[in-house]
Design an enzyme around this catalytic site. Structure first.
Site, PDB file in Angstrom:
ATOM      1  N   HIS A 126       0.069 -14.255  -7.709  1.00  0.00           N
ATOM      2  CA  HIS A 126      -0.873 -13.422  -8.465  1.00  0.00           C
ATOM      3  C   HIS A 126      -0.766 -13.612  -9.979  1.00  0.00           C
ATOM      4  O   HIS A 126      -1.211 -12.760 -10.740  1.00  0.00           O
ATOM      5  CB  HIS A 126      -0.686 -11.940  -8.087  1.00  0.00           C
ATOM      6  CG  HIS A 126      -1.102 -11.642  -6.682  1.00  0.00           C
ATOM      7  ND1 HIS A 126      -0.809 -10.461  -6.033  1.00  0.00           N
ATOM      8  CD2 HIS A 126      -1.805 -12.381  -5.783  1.00  0.00           C
ATOM      9  CE1 HIS A 126      -1.306 -10.487  -4.808  1.00  0.00           C
ATOM     10  NE2 HIS A 126      -1.911 -11.643  -4.623  1.00  0.00           N
ATOM     11  N   GLY A 195       9.593  -5.733   0.158  1.00  0.00           N
ATOM     12  CA  GLY A 195       8.964  -4.903  -0.864  1.00  0.00           C
ATOM     13  C   GLY A 195       7.465  -5.070  -1.004  1.00  0.00           C
ATOM     14  O   GLY A 195       6.927  -4.857  -2.083  1.00  0.00           O
ATOM     15  N   PRO A 222      11.811   0.099   2.767  1.00  0.00           N
ATOM     16  CA  PRO A 222      12.203   1.427   3.245  1.00  0.00           C
ATOM     17  C   PRO A 222      11.178   2.029   4.200  1.00  0.00           C
ATOM     18  O   PRO A 222      11.499   2.944   4.962  1.00  0.00           O
ATOM     19  CB  PRO A 222      12.297   2.274   1.969  1.00  0.00           C
ATOM     20  CG  PRO A 222      11.956   1.399   0.830  1.00  0.00           C
ATOM     21  CD  PRO A 222      11.568   0.051   1.321  1.00  0.00           C
TER      22      PRO A 222
HETATM   23  P1  OAD Z   1       2.447  -2.178  -2.929  1.00  0.00           P
HETATM   24  O1  OAD Z   1       2.556  -1.107  -3.965  1.00  0.00           O
HETATM   25  O2  OAD Z   1       1.196  -2.262  -2.162  1.00  0.00           O
HETATM   26  O3  OAD Z   1       3.640  -2.013  -1.886  1.00  0.00           O
HETATM   27  C1  OAD Z   1       4.958  -1.812  -2.321  1.00  0.00           C
HETATM   28  C2  OAD Z   1       5.857  -1.799  -1.104  1.00  0.00           C
HETATM   29  O4  OAD Z   1       7.193  -1.732  -1.562  1.00  0.00           O
HETATM   30  C3  OAD Z   1       5.639  -0.620  -0.151  1.00  0.00           C
HETATM   31  O5  OAD Z   1       5.560  -1.092   1.184  1.00  0.00           O
HETATM   32  C4  OAD Z   1       6.909   0.233  -0.352  1.00  0.00           C
HETATM   33  O6  OAD Z   1       7.324   0.873   0.853  1.00  0.00           O
HETATM   34  C5  OAD Z   1       7.901  -0.822  -0.758  1.00  0.00           C
HETATM   35  N1  OAD Z   1       9.023  -0.338  -1.562  1.00  0.00           N
HETATM   36  C6  OAD Z   1       9.058   0.716  -2.413  1.00  0.00           C
HETATM   37  N2  OAD Z   1      10.278   0.811  -2.977  1.00  0.00           N
HETATM   38  C7  OAD Z   1      11.014  -0.223  -2.491  1.00  0.00           C
HETATM   39  C8  OAD Z   1      12.337  -0.685  -2.698  1.00  0.00           C
HETATM   40  N3  OAD Z   1      13.152  -0.066  -3.528  1.00  0.00           N
HETATM   41  N4  OAD Z   1      12.750  -1.791  -2.015  1.00  0.00           N
HETATM   42  C9  OAD Z   1      11.916  -2.427  -1.165  1.00  0.00           C
HETATM   43  N5  OAD Z   1      10.663  -2.034  -0.932  1.00  0.00           N
HETATM   44  C10 OAD Z   1      10.211  -0.950  -1.581  1.00  0.00           C
HETATM   45  O7  OAD Z   1       2.791  -3.558  -3.662  1.00  0.00           O
HETATM   46  P2  OAD Z   1       2.450  -5.028  -3.182  1.00  0.00           P
HETATM   47  O8  OAD Z   1       2.584  -5.149  -1.717  1.00  0.00           O
HETATM   48  O9  OAD Z   1       3.211  -5.951  -4.054  1.00  0.00           O
HETATM   49  O10 OAD Z   1      -2.234  -7.351  -6.701  1.00  0.00           O
HETATM   50  O11 OAD Z   1       0.921  -5.108  -3.575  1.00  0.00           O
HETATM   51  C11 OAD Z   1       0.236  -6.302  -3.377  1.00  0.00           C
HETATM   52  C12 OAD Z   1      -0.741  -6.526  -4.479  1.00  0.00           C
HETATM   53  O12 OAD Z   1      -1.589  -5.382  -4.616  1.00  0.00           O
HETATM   54  C13 OAD Z   1      -0.124  -6.663  -5.857  1.00  0.00           C
HETATM   55  O13 OAD Z   1       0.319  -7.987  -6.132  1.00  0.00           O
HETATM   56  C14 OAD Z   1      -1.260  -6.295  -6.740  1.00  0.00           C
HETATM   57  C15 OAD Z   1      -1.746  -5.062  -6.018  1.00  0.00           C
HETATM   58  O14 OAD Z   1      -3.067  -4.713  -6.260  1.00  0.00           O
HETATM   59  C16 OAD Z   1      -2.951  -7.652  -7.756  1.00  0.00           C
HETATM   60  O15 OAD Z   1      -2.814  -7.080  -8.824  1.00  0.00           O
HETATM   61  C17 OAD Z   1      -3.907  -8.747  -7.505  1.00  0.00           C
END
Ligand code: OAD
Length: 256
Positions: A126, A195, A222
């Site tokens: 991204h 994550g 988590p």
């Molecule tokens: P999300 O905010 O959608 O998901 C974050 C994930 O991290 C969730 O499943 C949480 O349960 C998990 N999480 C939270 N705290 C954590 C920790 N301490 N350790 C491990 N996991 C944890 O974020 P992304 O999946 O990265 O795109 O989102 C994908 C894309 O959506 C991003 O790259 C961005 C966003 O819109 C663009 O900007 C194009």
């Protein structure tokens, strides 16, 4: 056999697979940077998209409608990233890379923390918020004049507005990035997905390629996600604890 490490029970067969894997792929999302103090997107109370509307900030049409708002929002996030540092999860992935013969880290994160932690083979699916590019010609721009009017800075070459070098909704991923991650996933023994909510495609499809090719898929999160169903192992905890525990269990640090 099972290993209990940092409060997590990790199966002996997973540890064995980690030790013997020839090709490892890791897919990360915002959760991996959460413990560095970088907000995620979709966590219910703390996620960016709980407070901000992605349609007003992270689409080409939002930038066309209100370029200053979008520029300022990303500039503020860029400034915030100067205050944070990689956490133990980022560092564990750099250590993992050093221990396996072939490794690729595909990240959806734009914060650059994996590189700062020492990871080398990285695909930024991204983009990277630290970079700025011309909105017309896509050329990366390193220096620009701050505008006197309340508008984003302009490209020194063509005067189009500058924009962050990140992928917005409705946009293609950087050329070659997805292809490289997909090819590595189809050819790996082990894929760790950490994550990410697994809600944003095409990145969310990467674990399925590995699974279909017979790789073991490990989820570190988590919370359950749509990807949990295809994971062979689900390690339900924060990545800054679970990832170091995994690496330590596979390659115990010498105590002498
Ligand atoms: P999300 O905010 O959608 O998901 C974050 C994930 O991290 C969730 O499943 C949480 O349960 C998990 N999480 C939270 N705290 C954590 C920790 N301490 N350790 C491990 N996991 C944890 O974020 P992304 O999946 O990265 O795109 O989102 C994908 C894309 O959506 C991003 O790259 C961005 C966003 O819109 C663009 O900007 C194009």
């Amino acid at each position: 056999m099972r290993f209990v490490t940092a409060g997590y029970t990790i199966s002996g067969s997973l540890i064995q697979r980690l030790r013997t894997a020839k090709r490892v792929v890791v897919l990360t999302g915002a959760g991996v940077s959460a413990e560095s103090g970088v907000p995620t997107f979709r966590d219910a109370l703390t996620g960016l998209w709980a407070t901000f509307d992605p349609l007003e900030l992270a689409t080409p049409s939002a930038f066309a409608r209100n370029p200053k708002l979008v520029w300022d929002w990303y500039a503020e996030r860029r400034a915030q990233l100067l205050q944070v540092a990689p956490n133990a999860g980022h560092l564990a992935l750099a250590q993992l890379e050093a221990r396996v013969p072939a490794f690729l880290l595909a990240t959806q994160n734009v914060d650059g923390l994996h590189a700062r932690a020492g990871s080398r083979e990285i695909v930024e699916l991204h983009g990277n918020i630290a970079r700025v590019r011309c909105s017309r010609e896509d050329r990366v721009v390193k220096r620009w004049d701050e505008p006197l009017d309340a508008m984003p800075p302009r490209c020194p070459a063509c005067q189009a507005y500058l924009r962050p070098d990140v992928v917005w909704f409705e946009e293609m991923l950087p050329s070659g990035a997805l292809e490289r991650a997909e090819a590595a996933a189809r050819d790996c023994d082990l894929l760790i997905v950490a994550g990410t909510s697994g809600e944003v495609y095409p990145a969310a499809a990467i674990p399925q390629y590995a699974k279909s090719a017979g790789a073991r898929v490990v989820e570190v999160n988590p919370n359950p996600t749509p990807l949990s169903a295809l994971a062979d192992d689900t390690l339900r905890g924060p990545s800054a604890v679970v990832l170091p525990a995994l690496v330590d269990a596979a390659w115990p640090a010498r105590k002498d």
